[in-house]
Write an enzyme that holds these catalytic residues in place. Structure first.
Site, PDB file in Angstrom:
ATOM      1  N   TYR A 144       0.847  -1.189   0.000  1.00  0.00           N
ATOM      2  CA  TYR A 144       0.000   0.000   0.000  1.00  0.00           C
ATOM      3  C   TYR A 144       0.886   1.244   0.000  1.00  0.00           C
ATOM      4  O   TYR A 144       1.915   1.298   0.682  1.00  0.00           O
ATOM      5  CB  TYR A 144      -0.903  -0.058   1.230  1.00  0.00           C
ATOM      6  N   ASP A 148      -0.934  -8.096   6.557  1.00  0.00           N
ATOM      7  CA  ASP A 148      -2.045  -7.156   6.373  1.00  0.00           C
ATOM      8  C   ASP A 148      -3.109  -7.873   5.558  1.00  0.00           C
ATOM      9  O   ASP A 148      -2.924  -8.151   4.372  1.00  0.00           O
ATOM     10  CB  ASP A 148      -1.544  -5.904   5.652  1.00  0.00           C
ATOM     11  N   LYS A 176     -11.971  -0.180   6.067  1.00  0.00           N
ATOM     12  CA  LYS A 176     -12.365  -0.852   4.837  1.00  0.00           C
ATOM     13  C   LYS A 176     -13.491  -1.859   5.105  1.00  0.00           C
ATOM     14  O   LYS A 176     -14.543  -1.501   5.605  1.00  0.00           O
ATOM     15  CB  LYS A 176     -11.136  -1.497   4.196  1.00  0.00           C
TER      16      LYS A 176
END
Length: 409
Positions: free
Chosen positions: A124, A196, A221
Site C-alpha cells: 500500500y 495485512d 475498509k
C-alpha cells in the site's frame, strides 16, 4: 489494556461448550445486554478518565496498571477488541485510530535501531512511504523482496531481521501470497510474520490459521464497510499485543480509537459475512465480463481460474472479496477516459464500501509528484493499472456501467 479473544460474558457462559458460527459471533461475541442495563446495542462510553472511590483505590490501580485514562482503555473499544480477536482466531487485539496507526504502532513497538524488516516488494502506498522514508530515519533497515517466492527470505534474512511483513491479497494488484509457505520459511529462521489482511477481512481469510504471528487490518475498509469511519487493528498473541498497547499505543503513537468509532465498527461487523458474500459475487461477475471484453488487456482477480495465484487463493481464502485490478489496451490515457465515463463507480481512493469505487494509481501518483517529487508507483504497478472496489449494488447495473464506459475506447 488489549482484550483477548475470550471476552466472556454471562451470555457466553450460558452456552458453554457450544461453538457458534462466524456470523453469530460477529453479532453477539463479548457482549451481554444484561451487563449494560439491557441495552441491545453496546453503549458508547464517552469519558477521558476514570474516577475512584478513594485515594487508596486510585493508588492501587496506578500500581498495577489498571484503568486510569481513556487512551489506555474504553469499555466500547474493549468489546470490539474481544470480538475481532475471536473472529480472527487471535489471542488478543488492539484497535487504534487508523490503519496506518496500526502499522506504525506495530513497527515502532517491535523494531529498534539496527533491526531489519523484510517486506514484500509491493505494498500500500502509505506503507511504502513508511518503509522507505519513515523507518530508515530511525536506523531500521527495510529489505523489499518478492515474497511470491518464499525462498527469497533465505537470501536476505540476517541475524538482525526481526519481522517479515506483507499484504495478501496485495494492494492494488490483487496478487495472493502463500502465508503458510512464507511463515514456514520465516519461522525456520526464527523470524515472526505479520500479514495485512485488509483486502480479505476475517470473513474470508484468517492468516493466523496459516501460520502468521500477527494480523493487521484497516478497519476503515471491509470490517466497518460503510466508508464513514477510520480505524485499525493489530491481532496476535496476548503478550505481543500487550507490548503494542503498553509501549506503542500508550507512549509512542497515542493513536487511540474513539468510542463512537468503535461502536460504528461493531455495527458494521454485524453484517460483515453478508456483505463479503455480495462483494465477492459481484466482483466475480464483473471480472468474468472484463476478461472477455476486447478493450481489456488483462484482469487480476484471484477467483478467476486464469489468475496466477488462483490455487493459493482457493486454498487460503473461503471466497473472493470485491477487489480486482485491470489494464486496458488504451493504456494511461484510456484509463482516464474510461473512468470519466462511469456513473455508478465513484472515483475515490478507499475501498470496501457499500458503494463501488474506482481509482487509477498512475494518475494519482503524477498529481502527487507536484508536491512530493519522490512519489512513485509501487513495484509492479504500471501506468495502465485500474483498481476496482466492487460494492453492493446490483451486479447487472455495475456491468452495464462498465460496458458503456468501455465502448468509448
Amino acid at each position: 489494556m488489549p482484550h483477548t479473544a475470550s471476552g466472556a460474558t454471562e451470555a457466553d457462559h450460558r452456552h458453554a461448550g457450544r461453538q457458534f458460527g462466524f456470523a453469530t459471533r460477529a453479532i453477539h461475541h463479548a457482549y451481554d445486554p444484561a451487563d449494560h442495563h439491557g441495552a441491545v446495542a453496546p453503549p458508547v462510553y464517552f469519558t477521558s478518565t476514570y474516577a475512584f472511590g478513594s485515594v487508596a483505590e486510585n493508588d492501587e490501580a496506578a500500581a498495577r496498571g489498571g484503568v486510569l485514562y481513556a487512551r489506555e482503555y474504553n469499555p466500547t473499544t474493549a468489546i470490539l477488541e474481544a470480538r475481532l480477536a475471536n473472529l480472527e482466531g487471535a489471542e488478543a487485539c488492539l484497535v487504534v485510530s487508523t490503519g496506518m496507526a496500526a502499522i506504525g504502532t506495530l513497527m515502532l513497538s517491535l523494531l529498534s535501531q539496527g533491526d531489519e524488516v523484510v517486506v514484500h516488494r509491493t505494498l500500500y502506498a502509505n506503507t511504502v512511504a513508511l518503509t522507505e522514508t519513515g523507518l530508515p530515519r530511525f536506523g531500521i533497515k527495510v529489505i523489499p523482496v518478492d515474497l511470491a517466492d518464499p525462498a527469497n527470505l533465505d537470501r536476505v534474512a540476517t541475524g538482525r531481521t526481526k519481522l517479515v511483513y506483507f499484504e495478501t491479497p496485495v494492494n492494488p494488484l490483487s496478487a495472493v501470497l502463500d502465508i503458510a509457505a512464507i511463515a514456514n520459511r520465516a519461522h525456520a529462521l526464527g523470524i515472526p510474520v505479520a500479514v495485512d489482511s485488509t483486502f480479505a477481512s476475517p470473513a474470508l481469510q484468517r492468516p493466523i490459521e496459516h501460520g502468521a504471528d500477527l494480523v493487521v487490518h484497516s478497519l476503515t475498509k471491509y470490517i466497518s464497510g460503510h466508508g464513514d469511519v477510520l480505524g485499525g487493528a493489530v491481532l496476535g498473541r496476548a503478550g505481543t499485543i500487550a507490548r503494542l498497547h503498553d509501549h506503542g499505543l500508550r507512549y509512542l503513537t497515542g493513536a487511540t480509537m474513539s468510542p463512537m468509532t468503535a461502536a460504528l465498527v461493531l455495527r458494521g461487523l454485524k453484517t460483515l459475512p453478508l456483505r463479503m458474500e455480495r462483494h465477492g459475487r459481484n466482483a466475480l461477475a464483473i471480472a468474468t465480463m472484463l476478461e472477455a471484453h476486447p478493450a481489456v488487456r488483462w484482469v487480476s482477480y484471484p477467483q478467476l481460474a486464469s489468475h496466477r495465484d488462483h490455487a493459493i487463493a482457493v486454498r487460503q481464502m473461503s471466497a473472493g472479496s470485491g477487489m480486482l485490478a485491470l489494464g486496458l489496451h488504451a493504456g494511461f490515457d484510456g484509463a482516464r477516459r474510461f473512468m470519466d465515463r462511469l456513473s455508478l463507480f465513484g472515483r475515490a481512493v478507499s475501498l470496501g464500501d457499500a458503494e463501488s469505487l474506482i481509482m487509477h494509481p498512475a494518475s494519482l501518483n503524477r498529481a502527487r509528484r507536484a508536491i512530493r517529487p519522490e512519489a512513485h508507483l509501487a513495484e509492479g504497478v504500471g501506468d495502465d493499472l485500474i483498481r476496482l472496489s466492487v460494492g453492493l449494488e446490483d451486479a447487472g447495473d455495475l456491468i452495464e456501467d462498465l460496458r458503456q464506459a468501455l465502448a468509448s475506447l
